[in-house]
Design an enzyme around this catalytic site. Structure first.
Site, short mmCIF file in Angstrom:
data_model
loop_
_atom_site.label_atom_id
_atom_site.label_comp_id
_atom_site.label_asym_id
_atom_site.label_seq_id
_atom_site.Cartn_x
_atom_site.Cartn_y
_atom_site.Cartn_z
CD GLN A 99 77.22 55.66 96.19
OE1 GLN A 99 76.67 56.66 96.67
NE2 GLN A 99 78.49 55.67 95.83
CG HIS A 117 71.50 54.32 95.75
ND1 HIS A 117 72.46 55.28 95.48
CD2 HIS A 117 71.43 54.24 97.11
CE1 HIS A 117 72.94 55.74 96.62
NE2 HIS A 117 72.35 55.14 97.62
CB THR A 187 81.34 57.31 94.93
OG1 THR A 187 80.28 57.94 95.64
CG2 THR A 187 82.37 56.77 95.90
CD GLU A 214 86.27 66.03 90.85
OE1 GLU A 214 86.67 66.94 90.10
OE2 GLU A 214 85.09 65.89 91.19
#
Ligand code: BV8
Ligand code: ZN
Length: 250
Positions: A99, A117, A187, A214
């Protein structure tokens, strides 16, 4: 850190697919979109990365992209990009779906890359499609105009509300379907349709691994969540991939 299941899969898999987001380049110094240092913090996606805003205020949108082009142009691929480029040589089938628009996977030496993208190093005229290099763009004034037809030039990236390029999308969808291991790396998995790829891979039987600093929207679906920086984790994963695999096949 890694399960025995992942270790044995890395030893024996024929097909591995990777989805990367902005987090893969964070350690190179490129701010992510939604992380704490996210570039969206100062701007809102709807204000900049969409076609109507571009037509309404091309100067502002170009100011943002010129800032990002300069930033991206100065950064080196990090250990995560480099590990993925080496990993590609360890499996008969390996694809990176990205992306990111920063061209760092190419710079790191990866070859099988699907840019969902677009790529911020490419630009084209919205009137006649003529392409322009960054060097030409940087020489032009605030909102670059086409030297052939005079229409606006835009960065070759996919804006919100715009369809993804068909060919990279189709190749990404089949790379997700055939993956034995699917890594979702850096992502937040909130932007569609890219965010649906880890799920279709899992549905087709892939071992889904989420690598992030995370937990994300995808973590509950993952067989394994590796919490940490991709630049630290990917070189360790590379060590687990058999080095002589392709020589056996070639
Ligand atoms: C489309 C290019 C329709 C431009 C980008 C409501 C619900 C669901 C969907 C929608 C909705 N409303 C609208 C939609 C559709 C929309 C969408 O999904 N919106 C979201 C926000 C809800 N999608 C679209 O518009 C897409 N087009 O749907 O078209 C259509 C269909 C048919 C016909 C016509 C039209 C187009 C989406 C593409 C938008 N363009 N970028 C540019 O870059 O300027 S998106 C942008 O977000 C970037 O590409 C970025 O990569 C992408 C995703 O973000 P992430 O990569 O995940 O980055 P993020 O900052 O979020 O996360 C970074 C992660 O890294 C964090 O989790 C962080 O913890 C982690 N991290 C940080 N450091 C590290 C790390 N991890 C590991 N190591 C580290 N060191
Ligand atoms: Zn033109």
């Amino acid at each position: 850190m890694f399960s025995t299941q992942l270790k044995s899969k890395l030893q024996g898999a024929e097909s591995v697919t990777v989805l990367t987001g902005a987090g893969i380049s964070a350690e190179s110094g490129v701010p992510t979109f939604r992380g704490t240092d996210g570039i969206w913090k100062k701007f809102k996606p709807e204000d900049l990365a969409n076609f109507d805003s571009f037509i309404r205020n091309p100067q502002l949108v170009w100011e943002w992209y010129k800032y990002r082009k300069q930033l991206i142009g100065s950064i080196q691929p990090n250990a995560g990009h480099i590990a993925l480029a080496e990993m590609e040589r360890r499996f008969p089938q390996f694809a990176i779906i990205t992306q990111s628009i920063d061209n760092r996977h190419q710079r790191a030496g990866s070859r099988s890359i699907y840019e969902l993208h677009g790529n911020v190093e490419r630009n084209y005229c919205i009137g006649c499609g003529k392409s322009f290099t960054d060097a030409e763009i940087m020489r032009m004034d605030k909102a670059p105009r086409c030297t052939s037809c005079g229409d606006l030039v835009r960065p070759d990236v996919v804006w919100f509300g715009e369809q993804l390029p068909i060919d990279p999308w189709e190749k990404s969808a089949s790379a997700a379907e055939r993956a034995e291991i699917f890594f979702s790396i850096g992502t937040s998995a909130v932007v569609y349709p890219a965010a649906s790829l880890p799920l279709s891979a899992k549905r087709a039987g892939a071992y889904l691994v989420d690598i992030n600093v995370e937990r994300t929207e995808r973590s509950p679906w993952a067989e394994e969540v590796l919490l940490g920086r991709s630049g630290d984790i990917l070189p360790m994963l590379l060590e687990l991939c058999r080095s002589n695999r392709l020589s056996e096949h070639s």
